[in-house]
Scaffold this motif. Structure first.
Motif, short mmCIF file in Angstrom:
data_model
loop_
_atom_site.label_atom_id
_atom_site.label_comp_id
_atom_site.label_asym_id
_atom_site.label_seq_id
_atom_site.Cartn_x
_atom_site.Cartn_y
_atom_site.Cartn_z
N ALA A 68 -3.84 1.24 4.03
CA ALA A 68 -2.52 1.25 4.65
C ALA A 68 -2.57 1.42 6.16
O ALA A 68 -1.60 1.11 6.86
N PHE A 69 -3.69 1.91 6.70
CA PHE A 69 -3.80 2.12 8.15
C PHE A 69 -4.15 0.82 8.84
O PHE A 69 -4.98 0.05 8.34
N GLN A 110 0.83 -1.20 0.00
CA GLN A 110 0.00 0.00 0.00
C GLN A 110 0.87 1.27 0.00
O GLN A 110 0.53 2.27 -0.65
N ILE A 111 1.99 1.22 0.74
CA ILE A 111 2.90 2.36 0.74
C ILE A 111 3.47 2.57 -0.66
O ILE A 111 3.60 3.70 -1.15
N ARG A 112 3.80 1.47 -1.33
CA ARG A 112 4.27 1.54 -2.72
C ARG A 112 3.23 2.20 -3.61
O ARG A 112 3.54 3.07 -4.42
N ASP A 113 1.96 1.81 -3.44
CA ASP A 113 0.89 2.37 -4.26
C ASP A 113 0.72 3.87 -4.00
O ASP A 113 0.45 4.65 -4.93
N LYS A 115 -7.58 8.19 -1.00
CA LYS A 115 -8.11 7.92 0.34
C LYS A 115 -8.32 6.42 0.53
O LYS A 115 -8.06 5.88 1.61
N THR A 116 -8.76 5.75 -0.51
CA THR A 116 -8.95 4.30 -0.42
C THR A 116 -7.63 3.60 -0.20
O THR A 116 -7.51 2.69 0.64
N ILE A 117 -6.62 4.02 -0.96
CA ILE A 117 -5.29 3.41 -0.80
C ILE A 117 -4.75 3.68 0.61
O ILE A 117 -4.22 2.78 1.27
#
Length: 512
Positions: A261-262, A229-232, A255-257
């Motif tokens: 990640a959270f 997710q951090i990559r995205d 926001k979805t990405i």
């Protein structure tokens, strides 16, 4: 043209390869690897051929010729000599990962001019750079790796400053495992060590200074990292960096990405240890046998704990700026550990997702975010350990302070202070007060504190201190100050006599 700029040093970590499954080593595959590496670059850089990829047996050779990036730079402004191409070798594995390895050296020199047209000459050399690792295209990062660097030397000289630095060796290790729970998150563990560090700086506006460290060691751990997710998120930011305002569709997408990640992690810890540290200049020399720093964030996302600390042992200071009579009061050891518990990153993350990313983060929203993170604005700070020791004192403190993020007045404190050999401290202060009468008040204050102290079984003086939100203060159960003013300051039987005797023990002479 849409600029998607990534520095050369971060290219490999961001996007090496899209897949390694059933890869045949040929020129077509080499071209695919090259195109993947350059796809985030501006067109002029991508077409400069500073990255070339060739088949090399069972692997690909990726050649970086950084000199080609400088072809259009004015040599009067910036010149570098000795910048030769270096290679990284990539071998596809059956499981979709890639082996990455390299063995290079570095030796360059040159000059550049700053905005004021002042010239700085520099040299930079590394005798050996050897590395290997396993790269995962799914996260665009290494799953594991080892890195070894030998004999680093850096020097720069301008009209106003000269710097020389050297490192004998550096070693790094990285490993990872999938986080428990099978949620696609990853646990990383890393370590690094450095030996023989020295830096010398001198200039027209400053006297020469030298900093040395026999060794520096770093250990770090990250659990539950949403690497994909951090990559995205990184790719999304790079892809939309030239847009002044995101469209509603892209706002929802980022926001979805970010929501996926959270929480960003379940644990982060880092410790740095410096051994045989010394700092020398024309005013003297100081240092420590060991200096350590630590940082940790851990716990469930709705109740995380942030901890920070530093400590030093065998501190030394040899300078004429420190009068000999004050030297015994300089700490030879100290330890400071602080922590902020119960941070609600879960609520903080939910509130963050509701923010309008095009709104410039207004002040009111920031205040509301703080209240989410600190549970309605309440904040607590723990002091697991604060200690200092010298030739004449040995003090420890533990405690907890509670307050609010929106005011400095509403707070409470619970603390325990322990002091060893308090009479030795009082005697040292009284001796110093013979030549510095202002310290008579300090001596009197310590004796007053001794009057309120209790004695622990190990002989240390003890103070249990309580400060309430209404302003009242109590020490060892005695109320020293009430909500509206001074409280009962009566001493226990026998303490008045002890205090009087302490005051009369060695009266400091008054100066005319």
């Amino acid at each position: 043209m849409r600029l998607k700029l990534v520095t050369a040093t971060s290219l490999l970590a961001l996007c090496v390869f899209t897949t390694a499954e059933a890869v045949e080593i040929n020129q077509d595959g080499a071209n695919t690897v090259r195109d993947t590496l350059t796809k985030l670059l501006p067109d002029d850089l991508a077409k400069s051929d500073f990255i070339t990829v060739n088949p090399a047996g069972t692997r690909y050779e990726i050649i970086y010729d950084l000199a080609k990036l400088l072809a259009k730079v004015d040599p009067a402004t910036f010149t570098i000599n000795g910048l030769t191409p270096f290679s990284t070798f990539a071998t596809p594995l059956d499981n979709g990962l890639w082996n990455i390895e390299g063995d290079d050296r570095f030796n360059v020199s040159g000059h550049f001019k700053d905005p004021d047209q002042k010239t700085t000459n520099f040299t930079y050399s590394i005798a050996s750079i050897v590395y290997s690792g396993v790269f995962d295209p799914a996260i665009s990062y290494l799953r594991s790796g080892t890195f070894a660097v030998k004999d680093v030397k850096v020097a720069s000289k301008s009209e106003t400053e000269e710097v020389h630095a050297a490192i004998a060796s550096m070693d790094q290790k990285l490993s990872s495992t999938d986080s428990a729970g099978g949620n696609g998150r990853i646990d990383f563990v890393g370590s690094a060590s450095m030996s023989g560090f020295v830096e010398q700086v001198s200039g027209l506006q400053m006297p020469p200074i030298e900093i040395r460290a026999g060794s520096i060691n770093v250990d770090a751990k990250v659990n539950g990292l949403p690497a994909k997710q951090i990559r995205d998120v990184v790719f999304f930011v790079l892809d939309h960096a030239d847009e002044k305002e995101l469209s509603p569709e892209n706002t929802d997408k980022i926001k979805t990405i970010a929501k996926e990640a959270f929480p960003l992690l379940t644990l982060f810890s880092e410790t740095i240890g410096v051994n045989d540290l010394s700092v020398t200049n024309e005013m003297g020399k100081g240092g420590a046998k060991a200096f350590n720093y630590n940082l940790a964030i851990e716990g469930p996302s709705d109740a995380m704990r942030f901890g920070f600390g530093m400590n030093a042992q065998e501190i030394s200071l040899d300078t004429p700026l420190m009068p000999a009579k004050y030297a015994p009061f300089m700490p030879t050891n100290f330890d400071i550990q602080l922590a902020v518990p119960n941070l609600d990153f879960a609520s903080f993350g939910d509130a963050l997702m509701k923010l309008d990313v095009n709104d410039g983060a207004p002040k009111k929203a920031g205040e509301e975010m703080a209240k989410k993170l600190f549970r309605d604005g309440g904040v607590a700070i723990d002091f697991p350990k604060i200690s200092a020791k010298s030739q004449v004192y040995d003090v420890d403190m533990t405690g907890r302070m509670e307050g609010r993020v929106d005011t400095e007045k509403d707070y409470s404190l619970e603390a325990i202070i322990l002091a060893r050999d308090l009479d030795k401290t009082i005697a040292a202060v009284q001796e110093l007060a013979k030549t510095d009468p202002d310290l008579n008040q300090v001596s009197f204050g310590i004796m007053m504190a001794k009057g309120f102290a209790k004695t622990d079984p190990d002989g240390r003086s003890r103070w249990d201190i309580s400060v309430s939100r209404d302003g009242s203060v109590a020490v060892n159960g005695q109320q020293i100050k009430g909500p509206d003013g001074p409280g009962d300051q009566g001493l226990e039987p026998g303490q008045e006599q002890e205090l009087d005797q302490g005051q009369d023990a060695e009266p400091a002479p008054q100066q005319p």
